[in-house]
Design a protein around this motif. Structure first.
Motif, PDB file in Angstrom:
ATOM      1  N   ASP A 138       0.842  -1.127   0.223  1.00 51.56           N
ATOM      2  CA  ASP A 138       0.094   0.026   0.019  1.00 51.56           C
ATOM      3  C   ASP A 138       0.861   1.334   0.002  1.00 51.56           C
ATOM      4  OD1 ASP A 138      -2.293  -1.453   0.152  1.00 51.56           O
ATOM      5  OD2 ASP A 138      -2.596  -1.187   2.235  1.00 51.56           O
ATOM      6  N   THR A 139       1.962   1.264   0.659  1.00 51.83           N
ATOM      7  CA  THR A 139       2.750   2.470   0.953  1.00 51.83           C
ATOM      8  C   THR A 139       4.037   2.534   0.326  1.00 51.83           C
ATOM      9  OG1 THR A 139       3.658   1.612   2.908  1.00 51.83           O
ATOM     10  CG2 THR A 139       1.351   2.761   3.155  1.00 51.83           C
ATOM     11  N   GLU A 140       4.541   1.545   0.138  1.00 52.98           N
ATOM     12  CA  GLU A 140       6.114   1.492  -0.320  1.00 52.98           C
ATOM     13  C   GLU A 140       6.485   0.941  -1.749  1.00 52.98           C
ATOM     14  OE1 GLU A 140       8.793   1.045   3.372  1.00 52.98           O
ATOM     15  OE2 GLU A 140       7.678  -0.384   3.133  1.00 52.98           O
ATOM     16  N   LEU A 141       5.461   0.190  -2.293  1.00 53.67           N
ATOM     17  CA  LEU A 141       5.925  -0.411  -3.424  1.00 53.67           C
ATOM     18  C   LEU A 141       6.045   0.568  -4.769  1.00 53.67           C
ATOM     19  CD1 LEU A 141       5.723  -3.394  -5.259  1.00 53.67           C
ATOM     20  CD2 LEU A 141       3.669  -2.629  -5.717  1.00 53.67           C
ATOM     21  N   ALA A 142       5.211   1.566  -4.587  1.00 61.52           N
ATOM     22  CA  ALA A 142       5.300   2.688  -5.678  1.00 61.52           C
ATOM     23  C   ALA A 142       6.519   3.262  -5.530  1.00 61.52           C
ATOM     24  CB  ALA A 142       4.059   3.551  -5.712  1.00 61.52           C
ATOM     25  N   THR A 143       6.946   3.661  -4.559  1.00 55.58           N
ATOM     26  CA  THR A 143       8.333   4.546  -4.407  1.00 55.58           C
ATOM     27  C   THR A 143       9.402   3.467  -4.495  1.00 55.58           C
ATOM     28  OG1 THR A 143       7.759   4.347  -2.025  1.00 55.58           O
ATOM     29  CG2 THR A 143       7.284   6.452  -3.050  1.00 55.58           C
ATOM     30  N   THR A 144       9.298   2.339  -4.123  1.00 54.09           N
ATOM     31  CA  THR A 144      10.534   1.581  -4.025  1.00 54.09           C
ATOM     32  C   THR A 144      10.637   0.755  -5.439  1.00 54.09           C
ATOM     33  OG1 THR A 144       9.722   0.889  -2.048  1.00 54.09           O
ATOM     34  CG2 THR A 144      11.344  -0.591  -2.931  1.00 54.09           C
ATOM     35  N   ILE A 145       9.622   0.407  -6.281  1.00 52.49           N
ATOM     36  CA  ILE A 145       9.909  -0.120  -7.448  1.00 52.49           C
ATOM     37  C   ILE A 145       9.454   0.710  -8.376  1.00 52.49           C
ATOM     38  CG2 ILE A 145       9.403  -2.194  -8.943  1.00 52.49           C
ATOM     39  CD1 ILE A 145       9.664  -3.540  -6.226  1.00 52.49           C
ATOM     40  N   VAL A 147       7.567   2.847 -11.811  1.00 47.37           N
ATOM     41  CA  VAL A 147       6.846   2.358 -12.896  1.00 47.37           C
ATOM     42  C   VAL A 147       7.224   1.472 -13.821  1.00 47.37           C
ATOM     43  CG1 VAL A 147       4.675   3.172 -14.602  1.00 47.37           C
ATOM     44  CG2 VAL A 147       5.569   4.437 -12.304  1.00 47.37           C
ATOM     45  N   GLN A 148       8.343   2.007 -14.489  1.00 49.66           N
ATOM     46  CA  GLN A 148       8.904   1.128 -15.607  1.00 49.66           C
ATOM     47  C   GLN A 148       9.172  -0.136 -15.275  1.00 49.66           C
ATOM     48  OE1 GLN A 148      12.017   3.453 -17.218  1.00 49.66           O
ATOM     49  NE2 GLN A 148      10.993   4.371 -18.815  1.00 49.66           N
ATOM     50  N   GLU A 149       9.802  -0.290 -14.296  1.00 52.28           N
ATOM     51  CA  GLU A 149      10.215  -1.600 -13.565  1.00 52.28           C
ATOM     52  C   GLU A 149       9.017  -2.427 -13.339  1.00 52.28           C
ATOM     53  OE1 GLU A 149      12.927  -1.134 -10.326  1.00 52.28           O
ATOM     54  OE2 GLU A 149      13.868  -3.179 -10.904  1.00 52.28           O
ATOM     55  N   ARG A 150       7.937  -1.907 -12.648  1.00 52.39           N
ATOM     56  CA  ARG A 150       6.956  -2.892 -12.610  1.00 52.39           C
ATOM     57  C   ARG A 150       6.191  -3.185 -13.812  1.00 52.39           C
ATOM     58  NH1 ARG A 150       3.236   0.873  -9.313  1.00 52.39           N
ATOM     59  NH2 ARG A 150       4.858   2.532  -9.496  1.00 52.39           N
ATOM     60  N   ALA A 151       6.375  -2.320 -14.754  1.00 54.15           N
ATOM     61  CA  ALA A 151       5.894  -2.879 -16.273  1.00 54.15           C
ATOM     62  C   ALA A 151       6.539  -4.137 -16.588  1.00 54.15           C
ATOM     63  CB  ALA A 151       5.873  -1.635 -17.241  1.00 54.15           C
ATOM     64  N   VAL A 152       7.967  -3.909 -16.617  1.00 46.49           N
ATOM     65  CA  VAL A 152       8.779  -4.911 -17.158  1.00 46.49           C
ATOM     66  C   VAL A 152       8.592  -6.338 -16.295  1.00 46.49           C
ATOM     67  CG1 VAL A 152      11.275  -5.872 -17.092  1.00 46.49           C
ATOM     68  CG2 VAL A 152      10.861  -3.502 -17.696  1.00 46.49           C
ATOM     69  N   PHE A 153       8.365  -6.153 -15.053  1.00 43.97           N
ATOM     70  CA  PHE A 153       7.949  -7.534 -14.323  1.00 43.97           C
ATOM     71  C   PHE A 153       6.396  -7.869 -14.223  1.00 43.97           C
ATOM     72  CE2 PHE A 153      12.300  -6.464 -12.997  1.00 43.97           C
ATOM     73  CZ  PHE A 153      12.753  -7.926 -13.180  1.00 43.97           C
ATOM     74  N   ALA A 154       5.639  -6.950 -14.901  1.00 47.01           N
ATOM     75  CA  ALA A 154       4.327  -7.187 -14.923  1.00 47.01           C
ATOM     76  C   ALA A 154       3.631  -7.203 -13.531  1.00 47.01           C
ATOM     77  CB  ALA A 154       3.815  -8.475 -15.602  1.00 47.01           C
ATOM     78  N   LEU A 155       4.321  -6.284 -12.909  1.00 44.19           N
ATOM     79  CA  LEU A 155       3.857  -6.410 -11.181  1.00 44.19           C
ATOM     80  C   LEU A 155       2.561  -5.303 -11.126  1.00 44.19           C
ATOM     81  CD1 LEU A 155       7.339  -5.805  -9.643  1.00 44.19           C
ATOM     82  CD2 LEU A 155       6.051  -7.997 -10.190  1.00 44.19           C
ATOM     83  N   GLN A 156       1.335  -5.565 -11.861  1.00 44.92           N
ATOM     84  CA  GLN A 156       0.564  -4.487 -11.943  1.00 44.92           C
ATOM     85  C   GLN A 156      -0.095  -4.194 -10.675  1.00 44.92           C
ATOM     86  OE1 GLN A 156       0.479  -6.702 -14.350  1.00 44.92           O
ATOM     87  NE2 GLN A 156       0.780  -5.537 -16.220  1.00 44.92           N
ATOM     88  N   SER A 157      -0.675  -5.017  -9.846  1.00 52.91           N
ATOM     89  CA  SER A 157      -1.169  -4.725  -8.558  1.00 52.91           C
ATOM     90  C   SER A 157      -1.001  -6.105  -7.786  1.00 52.91           C
ATOM     91  CB  SER A 157      -2.637  -4.430  -8.613  1.00 52.91           C
ATOM     92  OG  SER A 157      -3.287  -5.226  -9.397  1.00 52.91           O
ATOM     93  N   PRO A 158       0.121  -6.056  -7.088  1.00 49.38           N
ATOM     94  CA  PRO A 158       0.562  -7.278  -6.481  1.00 49.38           C
ATOM     95  C   PRO A 158      -0.613  -7.850  -5.397  1.00 49.38           C
ATOM     96  CG  PRO A 158       2.339  -6.319  -6.870  1.00 49.38           C
ATOM     97  CD  PRO A 158       1.131  -5.394  -7.125  1.00 49.38           C
ATOM     98  N   ARG A 159      -0.757  -9.019  -5.283  1.00 46.30           N
ATOM     99  CA  ARG A 159      -1.840  -9.442  -4.097  1.00 46.30           C
ATOM    100  C   ARG A 159      -1.045 -10.405  -3.075  1.00 46.30           C
ATOM    101  NH1 ARG A 159      -5.604 -12.998  -6.948  1.00 46.30           N
ATOM    102  NH2 ARG A 159      -6.580 -13.166  -4.729  1.00 46.30           N
ATOM    103  N   ILE A 160      -1.505 -10.490  -1.810  1.00 40.87           N
ATOM    104  CA  ILE A 160      -1.202 -11.291  -0.953  1.00 40.87           C
ATOM    105  C   ILE A 160      -1.801 -12.564  -0.561  1.00 40.87           C
ATOM    106  CG2 ILE A 160      -0.579 -11.012   1.618  1.00 40.87           C
ATOM    107  CD1 ILE A 160      -0.513  -8.196   1.462  1.00 40.87           C
TER     108      ILE A 160
END
Ligand code: SAH
Length: 263
Positions: A138-145, A147-160
């Protein structure tokens, strides 16, 4: 409380030793063991290396030699279920050694002479891990990884996810194999190579433990390539942020109990 933190690979624990306060290193059993404080928590960090024997040895060492009271295993795993995607997080509710088979003497998957096939993780730690993983996403994913990198790894909206993790001395990298494991073990969410060994050791020594895994691959023909890329680029940041959230929560809990006890 003294928390033992185990990962199999260097990349899964990167940054944690650097974050330790007053760390010191001991070498024992061909392992570097780092002892110090992590966000107010007494902690011991160590790499187990890969596989069940390595993991069992490491967990035993942490308890018997370094006096840890709780064990947390963090790392990556292959998905064993269609609903579990790369970048998702799996918190173990229970763990099974998927390659244990002493049938017909004992039921398949049962660890002989224990009567157990599925080792349950500590409920409280599992809930704390779910909370820590949720806070991270919720709070850190967006700043830690980014957008581009999230796209490369297809990390759209990771779930738990919370459920069954299977461990075996095998890197699962074929569709047939992962399907067969899924059929043999209903509810299987992820496969890796250490968690269930730590679970058995902790069960036998009476130590509460938790296992949290980020999905690095789909345990199919692309698994080795996906795994390498994920571990190099993303895995460390997931693990670091989740462990930090987890320790901060624990630290806050310790402070609160000191206040209520008037210490
Ligand atoms: N070639 C790699 C081997 C890593 S083994 C190397 O030299 O580093 C894979 C590690 O990640 C194990 O520690 C295991 O727990 C986890 N893992 C990730 N994906 C897996 C999969 N598909 N099957 C089994 N273990 C997996």
């Amino acid at each position: 409380m003294r928390l033992g933190i185990i990962s199999a690979l260097h990349e899964e624990q990167q940054g944690l030793v650097e974050a330790m306060q007053s760390p010191y290193k001991l070498i024992h059993g061909m392992r570097e063991v780092w002892v110090g404080q992590l966000w107010e928590i007494d902690a011991v960090c160590v790499l187990s290396r890969i596989g069940k024997v390595a993991a069992a040895m490491t967990a035993t060492l942490l308890v018997e030699k370094f006096g840890v009271t709780h064990i947390l295993f963090t790392g990556v795993a292959g998905s064993a279920d269609k609903s579990v995607h790369v970048g998702d997080i799996v918190v173990a509710e229970s763990l099974v050694q998927h390659d244990m088979d002493a049938s017909p003497l004992f039921p398949r998957h049962e660890v002989p002479l224990t009567g157990i096939s599925h080792f349950a993780s500590d409920q409280t730690m599992a809930l704390q891990l779910l909370q820590a993983a949720g806070d991270f996403l919720d709070t850190e994913l967006a700043t830690t990884i980014d957008v581009q990198e999230r796209a490369v790894f297809a990390l759209q909206s990771p779930r738990i996810h919370r459920g069954l993790i299977g461990s075996g001395d095998q890197f699962v990298g074929s569709r047939e194999r992962i399907q067969a494991l899924g059929e043999a073990l209903p509810g299987l969410l992820a496969v890796e190579m250490e968690g269930a060994a730590v679970a058995q050791v902790c069960f036998e020594l009476g130590i509460p433990f938790g296992v949290i895994r980020t999905i690095s691959d789909n345990a199919n023909e692309n698994a080795a390539t996906d795994f390498m890329r994920f571990v190099k680029s993303v895995a460390a940041r997931y693990a670091f942020c989740i462990v930090r959230q987890f320790c901060r929560q624990l630290g806050a809990g310790v402070q609160a109990s000191k206040v209520s006890a008037g210490m």
